[in-house]
Design a protein around this motif. Structure first.
Motif, short mmCIF file in Angstrom:
data_model
loop_
_atom_site.label_atom_id
_atom_site.label_comp_id
_atom_site.label_asym_id
_atom_site.label_seq_id
_atom_site.Cartn_x
_atom_site.Cartn_y
_atom_site.Cartn_z
N SER A 34 0.79 -1.23 0.00
CA SER A 34 0.00 0.00 0.00
C SER A 34 0.83 1.28 0.00
O SER A 34 0.46 2.24 -0.68
CB SER A 34 -0.97 -0.01 1.19
OG SER A 34 -1.88 -1.08 1.06
N PRO A 35 1.94 1.35 0.75
CA PRO A 35 2.77 2.56 0.66
C PRO A 35 3.26 2.81 -0.77
O PRO A 35 3.31 3.96 -1.23
CB PRO A 35 3.94 2.26 1.61
CG PRO A 35 3.36 1.32 2.61
CD PRO A 35 2.43 0.46 1.82
N TYR A 36 3.61 1.74 -1.48
CA TYR A 36 4.04 1.88 -2.87
C TYR A 36 2.88 2.38 -3.74
O TYR A 36 3.06 3.22 -4.63
CB TYR A 36 4.57 0.55 -3.39
CG TYR A 36 5.04 0.60 -4.83
CD1 TYR A 36 6.32 1.08 -5.14
CD2 TYR A 36 4.21 0.19 -5.87
CE1 TYR A 36 6.74 1.15 -6.46
CE2 TYR A 36 4.63 0.25 -7.19
CZ TYR A 36 5.90 0.73 -7.48
OH TYR A 36 6.31 0.79 -8.79
N TYR A 257 7.33 -10.24 -3.44
CA TYR A 257 6.40 -10.53 -4.54
C TYR A 257 5.07 -9.80 -4.40
O TYR A 257 4.34 -9.67 -5.38
CB TYR A 257 6.21 -12.05 -4.65
CG TYR A 257 7.53 -12.74 -4.90
CD1 TYR A 257 8.16 -12.64 -6.14
CD2 TYR A 257 8.17 -13.43 -3.87
CE1 TYR A 257 9.40 -13.24 -6.35
CE2 TYR A 257 9.41 -14.02 -4.08
CZ TYR A 257 10.02 -13.93 -5.32
OH TYR A 257 11.25 -14.50 -5.53
N HIS A 258 4.75 -9.33 -3.18
CA HIS A 258 3.54 -8.51 -3.04
C HIS A 258 3.70 -7.21 -3.82
O HIS A 258 2.72 -6.66 -4.33
CB HIS A 258 3.24 -8.25 -1.56
CG HIS A 258 4.21 -7.34 -0.87
ND1 HIS A 258 5.57 -7.50 -0.94
CD2 HIS A 258 4.00 -6.24 -0.10
CE1 HIS A 258 6.16 -6.56 -0.24
NE2 HIS A 258 5.23 -5.77 0.28
N THR A 259 4.95 -6.73 -3.94
CA THR A 259 5.19 -5.52 -4.73
C THR A 259 5.06 -5.81 -6.22
O THR A 259 4.56 -4.98 -6.98
CB THR A 259 6.57 -4.94 -4.41
OG1 THR A 259 6.67 -4.69 -3.00
CG2 THR A 259 6.81 -3.63 -5.17
N VAL A 260 5.47 -6.99 -6.64
CA VAL A 260 5.30 -7.41 -8.04
C VAL A 260 3.81 -7.41 -8.39
O VAL A 260 3.39 -6.88 -9.43
CB VAL A 260 5.90 -8.81 -8.28
CG1 VAL A 260 5.58 -9.30 -9.69
CG2 VAL A 260 7.41 -8.79 -8.04
N HIS A 261 3.01 -8.00 -7.51
CA HIS A 261 1.56 -8.04 -7.73
C HIS A 261 0.98 -6.63 -7.73
O HIS A 261 0.14 -6.29 -8.57
CB HIS A 261 0.91 -8.88 -6.63
CG HIS A 261 -0.57 -9.03 -6.77
ND1 HIS A 261 -1.16 -9.63 -7.85
CD2 HIS A 261 -1.59 -8.65 -5.95
CE1 HIS A 261 -2.47 -9.63 -7.71
NE2 HIS A 261 -2.76 -9.04 -6.57
N THR A 262 1.44 -5.81 -6.81
CA THR A 262 0.95 -4.43 -6.71
C THR A 262 1.21 -3.65 -7.99
O THR A 262 0.35 -2.91 -8.48
CB THR A 262 1.61 -3.71 -5.52
OG1 THR A 262 1.28 -4.41 -4.31
CG2 THR A 262 1.14 -2.27 -5.41
N LYS A 263 2.40 -3.81 -8.55
CA LYS A 263 2.75 -3.10 -9.79
C LYS A 263 1.82 -3.51 -10.93
O LYS A 263 1.40 -2.66 -11.73
CB LYS A 263 4.21 -3.37 -10.16
CG LYS A 263 5.22 -2.69 -9.25
CD LYS A 263 6.65 -3.01 -9.67
CE LYS A 263 7.66 -2.27 -8.80
NZ LYS A 263 9.06 -2.58 -9.16
N LYS A 264 1.51 -4.80 -11.01
CA LYS A 264 0.61 -5.27 -12.07
C LYS A 264 -0.79 -4.68 -11.91
O LYS A 264 -1.41 -4.25 -12.88
CB LYS A 264 0.56 -6.80 -12.06
CG LYS A 264 1.83 -7.47 -12.54
CD LYS A 264 1.82 -8.97 -12.29
CE LYS A 264 0.77 -9.69 -13.10
NZ LYS A 264 0.86 -11.17 -12.94
N VAL A 265 -1.26 -4.66 -10.67
CA VAL A 265 -2.60 -4.13 -10.41
C VAL A 265 -2.65 -2.63 -10.69
O VAL A 265 -3.63 -2.13 -11.27
CB VAL A 265 -3.04 -4.44 -8.97
CG1 VAL A 265 -4.35 -3.73 -8.63
CG2 VAL A 265 -3.20 -5.95 -8.77
#
Length: 274
Positions: A34-36, A257-265
């Motif tokens: 979320s911060p990202y 990997y949560h950041t990888v998912h976040t970037k895609k979303v």
């Protein structure tokens, strides 16, 4: 969990609009940075997710009064999410009384039965604890208040290493999800009447789990496409990752990997926020 829901609601109420609110089970709690998202989308982000065991109605009900004009809701629920565990919901409501109004029962009789079962369960637990040592109690660190950052995510340092094999796996049965889709549609209509927007994203899922039930997952995808009254911004396969990317269950992504998912979303969502 009670401390976490208090903190999440306080920040949700304090944030200005427009803001982005993340809703779902623990796949959302573990699966987003979320911060990202705040940094990239240039708007406040609050992750309201706790656990799938709270059920669909609870998740929708707990935020509907706090959504304001201009807000954006991102809904990402686990596959065939049901109404959850009554005991967990009632326990949480005991610790956080506002949660009582988030709980739905089909009728008064079911309400009474669930409350009686809960009271009996708690009494039995109390009597057992009088006999057994409290040293046997294990606190679930992932749901303690200190495990969350200000945005409502699990802190990254608490989920760095995979614990294989992953928990909560098994074939997903194909079935009608029409009743739950109707609940989501009513929520969407309410949000739109308040000047907010709702988008749906499929939950992150371990590859081994996806391979067990691709037909059931695709069938649910088609049910959503046919009946869901909000924009679906990705497809099931877009949220599937290798098992090594997960922390302890088929829905819990680990760092980074949560950041990888976040970037895609974010990439899928940005086109609708312009």
């Amino acid at each position: 969990m009670a401390g976490a829901i208090i903190d999440k609601h306080k920040r949700l109420n304090d944030l200005p609009s427009p803001k982005l609110i993340l809703i779902g089970g623990s796949n959302v709690m573990f699966g987003f940075n979320s911060p990202y998202m705040e940094q990239e989308l240039k708007m406040p982000v609050q992750n309201m997710a706790l656990a799938a065991s709270l059920g669909l109605s609870f998740m929708l009900n707990e935020v509907k009064e706090d959504i304001k004009k201009g807000d954006v809701v991102l809904l990402s629920i686990e596959y065939f999410l049901n109404e959850g565990d009554d005991n967990i919901k009632l326990f949480l409501a005991e610790l956080y009384p506002p949660a009582k109004k988030y709980i739905e029962f089909p009728n008064v009789l079911e309400d009474l039965k669930a409350n009686c079962k809960y009271i009996f369960r708690e009494l039995r637990k109390y009597l057992l604890l009088k006999v057994l040592s409290n040293d046997n109690h294990i606190d679930d660190v992932a749901y303690s208040r200190k495990a969350f950052n200000k945005n409502g995510n699990i802190r990254e340092e608490l989920r760095l290493v995979s614990h294989l094999p992953l928990n909560d796996g098994g074939p997903i049965a194909r079935k009608s999800y029409s009743e739950s889709i109707t609940k989501i549609n009513k929520f969407v209509e309410l949000m739109e009447s308040k000047g907010a927007k709702v988008y749906f994203v499929f939950p992150c899922l371990a590859e081994s789990q996806y391979k067990l039930s691709p037909e059931a997952i695709e069938d649910l995808h088609q049910q959503y496409k046919k009946s869901l009254k909000t924009k679906i911004i990705n497809s099931p396969i877009d949220s599937v990752y290798p098992d090594s990317c997960f922390y302890d269950t088929i829905y819990h992504l680990r760092s980074p990997y949560h950041t990888v998912h976040t970037k895609k979303v974010i990439k899928d969502l940005e086109q609708y926020l312009e």
